[in-house]
Design an enzyme around this catalytic site. Structure first.
Site, PDB file in Angstrom:
ATOM      1  N   HIS A  40      30.779  19.152  37.280  1.00  0.00           N
ATOM      2  CA  HIS A  40      30.725  19.224  38.737  1.00  0.00           C
ATOM      3  C   HIS A  40      31.852  20.089  39.295  1.00  0.00           C
ATOM      4  O   HIS A  40      33.034  19.795  39.075  1.00  0.00           O
ATOM      5  CB  HIS A  40      30.841  17.797  39.286  1.00  0.00           C
ATOM      6  CG  HIS A  40      30.680  17.678  40.753  1.00  0.00           C
ATOM      7  ND1 HIS A  40      31.597  17.023  41.555  1.00  0.00           N
ATOM      8  CD2 HIS A  40      29.693  18.099  41.588  1.00  0.00           C
ATOM      9  CE1 HIS A  40      31.181  17.035  42.805  1.00  0.00           C
ATOM     10  NE2 HIS A  40      30.031  17.688  42.861  1.00  0.00           N
ATOM     11  N   GLU A  67      28.324  23.252  37.879  1.00  0.00           N
ATOM     12  CA  GLU A  67      27.770  23.170  39.229  1.00  0.00           C
ATOM     13  C   GLU A  67      28.751  23.806  40.200  1.00  0.00           C
ATOM     14  O   GLU A  67      29.964  23.769  39.979  1.00  0.00           O
ATOM     15  CB  GLU A  67      27.533  21.692  39.584  1.00  0.00           C
ATOM     16  CG  GLU A  67      26.844  21.438  40.912  1.00  0.00           C
ATOM     17  CD  GLU A  67      27.799  21.194  42.071  1.00  0.00           C
ATOM     18  OE1 GLU A  67      27.308  21.015  43.201  1.00  0.00           O
ATOM     19  OE2 GLU A  67      29.036  21.191  41.851  1.00  0.00           O
ATOM     20  N   HIS A  82      33.491  24.174  48.322  1.00  0.00           N
ATOM     21  CA  HIS A  82      32.706  22.995  48.681  1.00  0.00           C
ATOM     22  C   HIS A  82      32.770  22.673  50.171  1.00  0.00           C
ATOM     23  O   HIS A  82      31.746  22.495  50.824  1.00  0.00           O
ATOM     24  CB  HIS A  82      33.180  21.769  47.892  1.00  0.00           C
ATOM     25  CG  HIS A  82      32.460  20.519  48.282  1.00  0.00           C
ATOM     26  ND1 HIS A  82      32.929  19.666  49.269  1.00  0.00           N
ATOM     27  CD2 HIS A  82      31.295  19.986  47.851  1.00  0.00           C
ATOM     28  CE1 HIS A  82      32.083  18.671  49.417  1.00  0.00           C
ATOM     29  NE2 HIS A  82      31.085  18.824  48.571  1.00  0.00           N
ATOM     30  N   GLU A 150      24.533  25.052  44.259  1.00  0.00           N
ATOM     31  CA  GLU A 150      24.197  24.413  45.525  1.00  0.00           C
ATOM     32  C   GLU A 150      24.428  25.371  46.687  1.00  0.00           C
ATOM     33  O   GLU A 150      25.511  25.942  46.823  1.00  0.00           O
ATOM     34  CB  GLU A 150      25.022  23.144  45.745  1.00  0.00           C
ATOM     35  CG  GLU A 150      24.678  22.468  47.068  1.00  0.00           C
ATOM     36  CD  GLU A 150      25.488  21.224  47.359  1.00  0.00           C
ATOM     37  OE1 GLU A 150      25.473  20.785  48.527  1.00  0.00           O
ATOM     38  OE2 GLU A 150      26.137  20.696  46.427  1.00  0.00           O
TER      39      GLU A 150
END
Length: 294
Positions: A40, A67, A82, A150
């Site tokens: 992650h 990710e 993020h 993402e």
């Protein structure tokens, strides 16, 4: 490509793993093998998240899947971060003190390149930068890794789906070899996932959330994965996801997040999930087994 400091994985990340015992329950995955472990934001417990150092740490630990999160600067460049604000993971408040709330979209790439995205995590990461998507993809390719990407808050960045696909195409990541088993694009926005599927149907996609069982057939029209937080995963929900085929005529996968302890990893693996997303991928792998190349 820039030159960056060489960082090593914290020694503590590699200690004590032999004491974790592989659980038989963890091997009850639906396809006869343990779930894939995804690092992650890279190996985010061992290097500053979403930096090149973080995916390099994941690579040294032996993890194929990483990710990340994609956002857009004021001048239209795609970067890996993020939060919508730069404040938590860079020194932006010191460099640009009068520009609160320091949102990514309020800064040009040139301004962001002046920031230190590593010192907040540890002195040895001083000088690590917020990477561009191009530099990030170069590093993933260099490491022979695969990417669960993402699109972060796409509602803030109209058109980011097309721009991301354009960038991926320019660096060679929309060819058949990469599309087969090296790339998944996911988002909390169903509209963004649907747009990616419409623009590039060959790309595997994932929805971050847990739609109702009744709604799953609708998501299966444009999603290959349903990726809920681990606290809502049940055996019945996993079975419902696996009972549908996605746009590529394969059973839907379920990847869950964010699991950092052995007990939870064993639990969700026993429920039949296909993937586990973790800040401590080594801890998860030690608990549930599996090979990162699965």
């Amino acid at each position: 490509m820039r030159i960056r400091p060489v960082a090593t994985v914290a020694a503590g990340a590699l200690l004590g793993l032999s004491a974790l015992v592989l659980s038989p329950a963890a091997q009850a995955a639906p396809h006869g093998h343990p779930p894939v472990t995804v690092a992650h934001r890279g190996a985010a417990s061992y290097a500053p998240e979403n930096t090149l150092a973080s995916i390099d740490a994941a690579d040294r630990l032996g993890f194929r899947w990483v990710e990340n999160d994609v956002q857009r600067t004021k001048d239209g460049e795609l970067v890996i971060l993020h939060d919508s604000s730069l404040a938590r993971t860079t020194n932006v408040e010191q460099v640009y003190p009068g520009r609160s709330p320091w949102n990514v979209s309020d800064f040009t790439l040139r301004e962001i390149e002046k920031l230190d995205a590593g010192s907040w995590f540890g002195a040895k990461f001083k000088g690590e930068q917020v990477p561009t998507l191009e530099d990030y993809m170069d590093e993933v390719e260099h490491n022979d890794q695969s990417l669960l990407m993402e699109l972060k808050s796409p509602e803030l960045y109209p058109g980011i789906e097309r721009e991301t696909l354009r960038e991926l195409r320019s660096v060679g990541w929309l060819n058949s070899a990469h599309l087969k088993d090296r790339l998944v694009i996911q988002s909390f926005s169903a509209d963004a996932v649907k747009t990616v599927h419409k623009l590039q149907p060959e790309v595997r996609t994932g929805y971050l959330g847990n739609p109702s069982v009744a709604d799953l057939p609708r998501f299966a029209k444009y999603c290959d994965q349903i990726n809920p937080v681990h606290t809502v995963v049940t055996r019945e929900y996993v079975a419902a996801v696996h009972g549908l085929k996605g746009p590529h005529r394969r059973p839907l996968d379920l990847y869950t997040w964010t699991v950092d302890d052995p007990a939870t990893a064993v639990k969700v693996a026993g429920l039949g999930v296909d993937g586990i997303i973790s800040n401590k991928p080594d801890v998860v792998r030690a608990a549930v087994g599996g090979d990162e190349d699965d």
